[in-house]
Design a protein around this motif. Structure first.
Motif, PDB file in Angstrom:
ATOM      1  N   ASN A 268       0.815  -1.215   0.000  1.00 14.75           N
ATOM      2  CA  ASN A 268       0.000   0.000   0.000  1.00 14.75           C
ATOM      3  C   ASN A 268       0.852   1.269   0.000  1.00 14.75           C
ATOM      4  OD1 ASN A 268      -2.389  -1.542   0.100  1.00 14.75           O
ATOM      5  ND2 ASN A 268      -2.211  -1.733   2.329  1.00 14.75           N
ATOM      6  N   LEU A 269       2.164   1.082  -0.111  1.00 18.70           N
ATOM      7  CA  LEU A 269       3.081   2.215  -0.053  1.00 18.70           C
ATOM      8  C   LEU A 269       3.902   2.290  -1.342  1.00 18.70           C
ATOM      9  CD1 LEU A 269       4.421   1.577   3.555  1.00 18.70           C
ATOM     10  CD2 LEU A 269       2.741   3.305   2.911  1.00 18.70           C
ATOM     11  N   GLN A 270       4.362   3.475  -1.667  1.00 20.20           N
ATOM     12  CA  GLN A 270       5.302   3.658  -2.773  1.00 20.20           C
ATOM     13  C   GLN A 270       6.709   3.646  -2.173  1.00 20.20           C
ATOM     14  OE1 GLN A 270       4.568   4.342  -6.264  1.00 20.20           O
ATOM     15  NE2 GLN A 270       2.564   3.544  -5.677  1.00 20.20           N
ATOM     16  N   ILE A 271       7.458   2.556  -2.380  1.00 21.09           N
ATOM     17  CA  ILE A 271       8.790   2.402  -1.787  1.00 21.09           C
ATOM     18  C   ILE A 271       9.822   2.396  -2.911  1.00 21.09           C
ATOM     19  CG2 ILE A 271      10.257   0.954  -0.342  1.00 21.09           C
ATOM     20  CD1 ILE A 271       7.740  -0.147   0.976  1.00 21.09           C
ATOM     21  N   PHE A 272      10.724   3.376  -2.856  1.00 25.23           N
ATOM     22  CA  PHE A 272      11.688   3.576  -3.951  1.00 25.23           C
ATOM     23  C   PHE A 272      13.119   3.595  -3.438  1.00 25.23           C
ATOM     24  CE2 PHE A 272       7.970   4.813  -6.275  1.00 25.23           C
ATOM     25  CZ  PHE A 272       8.283   4.668  -7.622  1.00 25.23           C
ATOM     26  N   ILE A 273      14.020   3.155  -4.314  1.00 31.94           N
ATOM     27  CA  ILE A 273      15.469   3.276  -4.112  1.00 31.94           C
ATOM     28  C   ILE A 273      16.037   4.065  -5.291  1.00 31.94           C
ATOM     29  CG2 ILE A 273      17.646   2.012  -4.222  1.00 31.94           C
ATOM     30  CD1 ILE A 273      16.407  -0.189  -2.647  1.00 31.94           C
ATOM     31  N   PRO A 274      16.881   5.076  -5.054  1.00 31.56           N
ATOM     32  CA  PRO A 274      17.525   5.787  -6.172  1.00 31.56           C
ATOM     33  C   PRO A 274      18.519   4.877  -6.889  1.00 31.56           C
ATOM     34  CG  PRO A 274      17.598   7.081  -4.149  1.00 31.56           C
ATOM     35  CD  PRO A 274      17.191   5.704  -3.761  1.00 31.56           C
TER      36      PRO A 274
END
Length: 394
Positions: A268-274
């Motif tokens: 339910n979350l937007q989880i990002f890594i650069p």
């Protein structure tokens, strides 16, 4: 009749002149790079738009970006073509839409482990040699697992060389099973060091770093120069994951551990890594600078920077020792960089979630401007102007 023909001819000439002078290109995350770049058939990628710009003969091109995310794996590079100069280019958000140029990749396929933490493998787009240092949950930086959770510990006694090791009080922190991935963060005067841990000797209560802690010169970076018991904390061990939104990387297994509140699920979350090391690179030269590139209403988000192998030992204003090189100070790079650029502007833009610095108008910059923009959650400097002593002349 002759006057009418001349007038008609003049109108035709003006019409063709206007066509050759200006052009519009449209982009959409749902577009297709095989399209013609019109509003009805927008392109999908910024890379394709830049390809068309370099091939064009118009003097001005406006690239309209529809709302959504435009992902990058590496920076967009603006250079002058061999046969001349780039046209004036305006990258502009379509009215009431919110486009974002993103150097991040989403982390998916989370599972819950036996300890109640969430685990996920690193996305395939991340190089095996790259170890992410930042994780963003819902656009906010998650805490890289640390001890203590707030504040800092105090060095009990500095080691004999005053540079590579120190003693701590027994029980100051839970000793990680694997110290290879643990990072020491030590606060000097106005500067900071981030450096890997080589060994934690529990018999002597002694911590040794992988290299000299603090910049090599001048000597006031000796650990006890400013205070006899300097401040420090430790990061990135699974043993430190004890608070919501803390995370740790286990590079050998290529996975992330994340603690979330009890009733919150990662899907339910937007989880990002650069993943992209920078977003925009504008590079001219002294004889032929790049001119007239503009950005309006664009969000720039997620840019990666990996600290040097032997650690980041800061000096001032994001300058640091370039370990293992023996050259002079290096400087933390920016996500948006311009060298020999003239009339480069950013208006109503947002810069956020960067691992390095924000915007750098470097060597040869002239008449460049940032106006009505927001800079948020940037690890290094926000805006940099000019250059440091790292540039070698003659």
């Amino acid at each position: 009749m002759k006057t009418v023909k001349l007038l008609f001819t003049a109108i035709i000439v003006c019409a063709f002149a206007s066509i050759s002078y200006a052009r519009e290109i449209y982009l959409s995350p749902n577009g297709n790079d095989s399209g013609n770049g019109t509003r009805i058939q927008p392109l999908k990628s910024l890379e394709k738009a830049i390809e068309l710009i370099r091939q064009s003969h118009e003097k001005q091109i406006t690239v309209f970006l529809g709302g959504g995310i435009y992902p990058l794996e590496k920076p967009l590079v603006f250079t002058n073509p061999e046969n001349g100069l780039l046209p004036e280019v305006i990258f502009k958000a379509i009215k009431k839409e919110m486009p974002a140029i993103s150097g991040g990749v989403q982390v998916k396929n989370w599972i819950k482990n036996s300890d109640g933490f969430w685990e996920a493998e690193l996305p395939k787009g991340i190089k095996k040699t790259g170890n992410p240092r930042e994780l963003f949950v819902g656009g906010k930086r998650a805490v890289r697992a640390r001890h203590p959770n707030e504040g800092y510990l105090r060095v009990k006694k500095v080691g004999a060389d005053r540079r590579t090791n120190f003693f701590f009080e027994k029980g100051d922190f839970p000793v990680p099973e694997n110290v290879k991935n643990v990072e020491l963060v030590l606060l000097h005067d106005w500067s900071i060091s981030r450096i890997g841990v080589k060994e934690i000797n529990v018999n002597e209560n002694k911590l040794t770093a992988v290299d000299s802690i603090g910049a090599r010169n001048p000597e006031f970076f000796n650990l006890d120069y400013w205070e006899p018991n300097p401040r420090y904390f430790l990061e990135n061990a699974p043993e430190f994951v004890d608070a919501d939104f803390e995370w740790a990387l286990q590079p050998e297994e290529r996975k992330i551990i994340l603690k979330l509140p009890e009733n919150v699920a990662p899907e339910n979350l937007q989880i990002f890594i650069p993943v992209s090391e920078g977003l925009i690179s504008i590079t001219g030269n002294e004889k032929q600078p790049i001119k007239n590139i503009h950005f309006e209403g664009i969000t720039f988000q997620y840019s990666k920077w990996e600290i040097p192998e032997k650690g980041y030992c800061g000096v001032q204003a994001c300058h640091f020792d370039p370990r293992p090189s023996n050259k002079g100070w290096a400087v933390v790079p920016a996500a948006i960089n311009s060298a020999w650029g003239e009339n480069i502007t950013f208006k109503n833009c947002v810069f956020k979630n960067f691992g390095g610095s924000g915007v750098w108008f470097g060597t040869g910059s002239k008449n460049c401007r940032i106006s009505s923009c927001e800079l948020d959650d940037i690890s290094g400097n926000g805006i940099m102007i000019g250059e440091g002593q790292d540039r070698i002349v003659n």
